[in-house]
Design a protein around this motif. Structure first.
Motif, PDB file in Angstrom:
ATOM      1  N   UNK A 214       1.321  18.976  41.758  1.00 45.93           N
ATOM      2  CA  UNK A 214       0.688  20.098  41.053  1.00 45.93           C
ATOM      3  C   UNK A 214       1.678  21.248  40.881  1.00 45.93           C
ATOM      4  N   UNK A 215       2.354  21.612  41.946  1.00 43.44           N
ATOM      5  CA  UNK A 215       3.250  22.767  41.912  1.00 43.44           C
ATOM      6  C   UNK A 215       4.410  22.555  40.940  1.00 43.44           C
ATOM      7  N   UNK A 216       4.990  21.369  40.939  1.00 39.13           N
ATOM      8  CA  UNK A 216       6.160  21.124  40.078  1.00 39.13           C
ATOM      9  C   UNK A 216       5.784  20.903  38.619  1.00 39.13           C
ATOM     10  N   UNK A 217       4.551  20.477  38.356  1.00 40.56           N
ATOM     11  CA  UNK A 217       4.183  20.070  36.995  1.00 40.56           C
ATOM     12  C   UNK A 217       3.137  20.979  36.356  1.00 40.56           C
ATOM     13  N   UNK A 218       2.098  21.333  37.088  1.00 41.94           N
ATOM     14  CA  UNK A 218       0.979  22.072  36.501  1.00 41.94           C
ATOM     15  C   UNK A 218       1.152  23.584  36.574  1.00 41.94           C
ATOM     16  N   UNK A 219       1.732  24.083  37.658  1.00 42.14           N
ATOM     17  CA  UNK A 219       1.878  25.527  37.843  1.00 42.14           C
ATOM     18  C   UNK A 219       3.052  26.030  37.012  1.00 42.14           C
ATOM     19  N   UNK A 220       2.873  27.152  36.348  1.00 42.35           N
ATOM     20  CA  UNK A 220       3.924  27.676  35.471  1.00 42.35           C
ATOM     21  C   UNK A 220       4.673  28.870  36.056  1.00 42.35           C
ATOM     22  N   UNK A 221       4.066  29.620  36.958  1.00 37.93           N
ATOM     23  CA  UNK A 221       4.713  30.796  37.513  1.00 37.93           C
ATOM     24  C   UNK A 221       5.452  30.493  38.807  1.00 37.93           C
ATOM     25  N   UNK A 222       5.848  31.540  39.530  1.00 34.51           N
ATOM     26  CA  UNK A 222       6.518  31.353  40.824  1.00 34.51           C
ATOM     27  C   UNK A 222       5.587  30.698  41.838  1.00 34.51           C
ATOM     28  N   UNK A 223       6.165  29.928  42.757  1.00 27.26           N
ATOM     29  CA  UNK A 223       5.382  29.278  43.814  1.00 27.26           C
ATOM     30  C   UNK A 223       5.215  30.199  45.013  1.00 27.26           C
ATOM     31  N   UNK A 224       4.169  29.963  45.817  1.00 31.10           N
ATOM     32  CA  UNK A 224       4.153  30.536  47.165  1.00 31.10           C
ATOM     33  C   UNK A 224       5.406  30.086  47.913  1.00 31.10           C
ATOM     34  N   UNK A 225       5.994  30.991  48.698  1.00 30.68           N
ATOM     35  CA  UNK A 225       7.315  30.706  49.257  1.00 30.68           C
ATOM     36  C   UNK A 225       7.329  29.515  50.209  1.00 30.68           C
ATOM     37  N   UNK A 226       6.288  29.344  51.013  1.00 25.36           N
ATOM     38  CA  UNK A 226       6.347  28.286  52.019  1.00 25.36           C
ATOM     39  C   UNK A 226       6.492  26.901  51.398  1.00 25.36           C
ATOM     40  N   UNK A 227       5.946  26.728  50.204  1.00 24.47           N
ATOM     41  CA  UNK A 227       6.059  25.422  49.551  1.00 24.47           C
ATOM     42  C   UNK A 227       7.465  25.183  49.007  1.00 24.47           C
ATOM     43  N   UNK A 228       8.187  26.254  48.724  1.00 26.28           N
ATOM     44  CA  UNK A 228       9.562  26.106  48.246  1.00 26.28           C
ATOM     45  C   UNK A 228      10.422  25.462  49.330  1.00 26.28           C
ATOM     46  N   UNK A 229      10.232  25.882  50.558  1.00 23.83           N
ATOM     47  CA  UNK A 229      10.983  25.289  51.661  1.00 23.83           C
ATOM     48  C   UNK A 229      10.577  23.825  51.860  1.00 23.83           C
ATOM     49  N   UNK A 230       9.293  23.539  51.711  1.00 34.13           N
ATOM     50  CA  UNK A 230       8.775  22.205  52.005  1.00 34.13           C
ATOM     51  C   UNK A 230       9.100  21.186  50.910  1.00 34.13           C
ATOM     52  N   UNK A 231       9.466  21.660  49.718  1.00 33.01           N
ATOM     53  CA  UNK A 231       9.711  20.729  48.611  1.00 33.01           C
ATOM     54  C   UNK A 231      11.004  19.941  48.787  1.00 33.01           C
ATOM     55  N   UNK A 232      11.973  20.506  49.526  1.00 34.34           N
ATOM     56  CA  UNK A 232      13.255  19.822  49.630  1.00 34.34           C
ATOM     57  C   UNK A 232      13.928  19.756  48.276  1.00 34.34           C
ATOM     58  N   UNK A 233      14.164  18.544  47.767  1.00 32.26           N
ATOM     59  CA  UNK A 233      14.784  18.363  46.449  1.00 32.26           C
ATOM     60  C   UNK A 233      13.836  17.669  45.467  1.00 32.26           C
ATOM     61  N   UNK A 234      12.534  17.719  45.753  1.00 30.52           N
ATOM     62  CA  UNK A 234      11.541  17.092  44.867  1.00 30.52           C
ATOM     63  C   UNK A 234      11.277  18.010  43.677  1.00 30.52           C
ATOM     64  N   UNK A 235      11.998  17.819  42.595  1.00 32.49           N
ATOM     65  CA  UNK A 235      11.939  18.764  41.477  1.00 32.49           C
ATOM     66  C   UNK A 235      10.909  18.384  40.417  1.00 32.49           C
ATOM     67  N   UNK A 236      10.357  17.187  40.504  1.00 37.38           N
ATOM     68  CA  UNK A 236       9.317  16.786  39.555  1.00 37.38           C
ATOM     69  C   UNK A 236       8.436  15.730  40.218  1.00 37.38           C
ATOM     70  N   UNK A 237       7.229  16.145  40.609  1.00 38.60           N
ATOM     71  CA  UNK A 237       6.318  15.218  41.254  1.00 38.60           C
ATOM     72  C   UNK A 237       6.698  14.960  42.701  1.00 38.60           C
ATOM     73  N   UNK A 238       5.908  14.121  43.347  1.00 39.48           N
ATOM     74  CA  UNK A 238       6.138  13.763  44.747  1.00 39.48           C
ATOM     75  C   UNK A 238       5.537  12.387  44.978  1.00 39.48           C
ATOM     76  N   UNK A 239       6.334  11.480  45.546  1.00 36.24           N
ATOM     77  CA  UNK A 239       5.884  10.102  45.767  1.00 36.24           C
ATOM     78  C   UNK A 239       5.588   9.787  47.225  1.00 36.24           C
ATOM     79  N   UNK A 240       5.678  10.763  48.098  1.00 36.37           N
ATOM     80  CA  UNK A 240       5.612  10.484  49.529  1.00 36.37           C
ATOM     81  C   UNK A 240       4.342   9.726  49.917  1.00 36.37           C
TER      82      UNK A 240
END
Length: 384
Positions: free
Chosen positions: A220-246
């Protein structure tokens, strides 16, 4: 209206679907009432859909297939295997390289599936004279509950479809028919006590089994959201720049899956080796060229480069690199405010406190966008 016997129609459709490359084709009579509508309503009422306003706007239409088309009597649900040849989580160990969700590593599956569904629909109409409607997942129709009714699989604890034959790697398409076709046996839940998909989620997006808060989900964050993210999710994303398959990749049922044979869904050459620094330099023309026919192109350069810059911030924090800092400095002049803001945050991760304060003193007076000023000031305490 005359029609062939239902059993003949089902056999005909399955044969044609297989010839078009579909991995599964099964039928479900449409129930008058189904639990899926209640679950959807609860999801929206809880606000778990976040900024996806279209889910609320189309809620009544989504609740039942007949709300989409009152003449519908049966659903033909089709699955298309997109299983990866490689472990999609391998790329998470390379912080300087973009990790892109499996489904987006080649052509946009919407176009591929839509084209094949229309071909199949044309054959069905020509052979039977029935009326029908074709749907891919951009339409307000709940495909996964229909797929479970038709026996393709079941909705796992990660809320995605799980198949005993294809694991978590099936794209779905639906054709609604105005005829009653003998249904296949529905599938039952085989998740048991397994929590692999829930426990691996990097952001803790699951509030419980079968319950996803999309606002915390990296897809959702990488694809649906258009503005800045909440900061804690930026740290948790690592290098997942489009979607997440975990959560998908963690499913034990994937051991029965095989890699897709569809070349347009196989990973494009180089797509597992895209350096974040190279992606951060993309202008609009280069972005559209690189992601031609890819679903990534649909979110636009600004949102994608925002993700890339958050990834660069994580890379800079773990592996200091002069090239990363140089690229981030250049991005402070980007025309898109959301990219400039992401670059500011990333520089905060990669620079010493003293260097960042000095940079801020020189750059802050020239910035006018409130969201970027927010990043310079680092006012993150109250964000989600």
């Amino acid at each position: 209206m005359s029609a062939k016997p239902a059993v003949d129609l089902a056999a005909l459709i399955r044969a044609e679907a297989a010839a078009l490359g579909f991995s599964a084709a099964r039928f479900a009579p449409l129930p008058d009432v189904w639990a899926a509508s209640g679950r959807l309503e609860a999801f929206v009422e809880a606000g778990f859909h976040g900024d996806m306003a279209w889910m609320e706007e189309t809620l009544e239409r989504r609740k039942h297939p007949r709300n989409m088309w009152p003449a519908a009597k049966s659903a033909l649900v089709l699955g298309y295997n997109y299983g990866p040849a490689e472990n999609p989580l391998d790329g998470l160990t390379r912080p300087d390289v973009a990790n892109i969700s499996v489904y987006a590593r080649n052509d946009d599956y919407h176009e591929l599936i839509k084209g094949k569904l229309k071909q199949l629909a044309g054959l069905i109409v020509a052979k039977t004279g029935c009326e029908l409607k074709v749907f891919v997942d951009t339409a307000p129709l709940m495909e996964k509950p229909l797929a479970q009714l038709a026996g393709l699989g079941w909705q796992g604890k990660h809320t995605n479809l799980v198949s005993r034959d294809f694991g978590s790697w099936l794209f779905l398409g639906v054709i609604l028919l105005d005829q009653v076709v003998t249904g296949d046996a529905p599938e039952v839940d085989h998740c048991g006590s397994c929590r692999a998909c829930l426990d691996i989620c990097p952001t803790g997006a699951f509030v419980g089994p079968y319950r996803l808060d999309a606002r915390k989900c990296l897809s959702y964050l990488t694809i649906e959201l258009r503005g800045p993210w909440p900061e804690r999710f930026r740290h948790q994303m690592g290098n997942r720049v489009y979607g997440c398959d975990d959560c998908l990749a963690a499913c034990p049922w994937n051991k029965f899956a095989e890699a897709t044979h569809e070349t347009r869904l196989q990973t494009r050459d180089g797509f597992t080796n895209l350096k974040l620094t190279d992606l951060a330099r993309l202008d609009d023309e280069a972005f559209r060229t690189l992601f031609r026919k890819s679903p990534i192109k649909r979110i636009g350069r600004a949102a994608f480069l925002r993700n890339v810059h958050y990834g660069l911030g994580n890379a800079a924090k773990s592996v200091p690199d002069d090239e990363i800092i140089s690229v981030l400095m250049n991005s402070l002049g980007d025309e898109a405010a959301v990219v400039r803001g992401a670059a500011v945050w990333a520089l905060r991760q990669g620079l010493s406190t003293e260097a960042f304060v000095e940079l801020k003193a020189g750059r802050l007076p020239g910035e006018t966008d409130d969201s970027v000023l927010y990043e310079w000031e680092g006012r993150y305490d109250s964000d989600g």
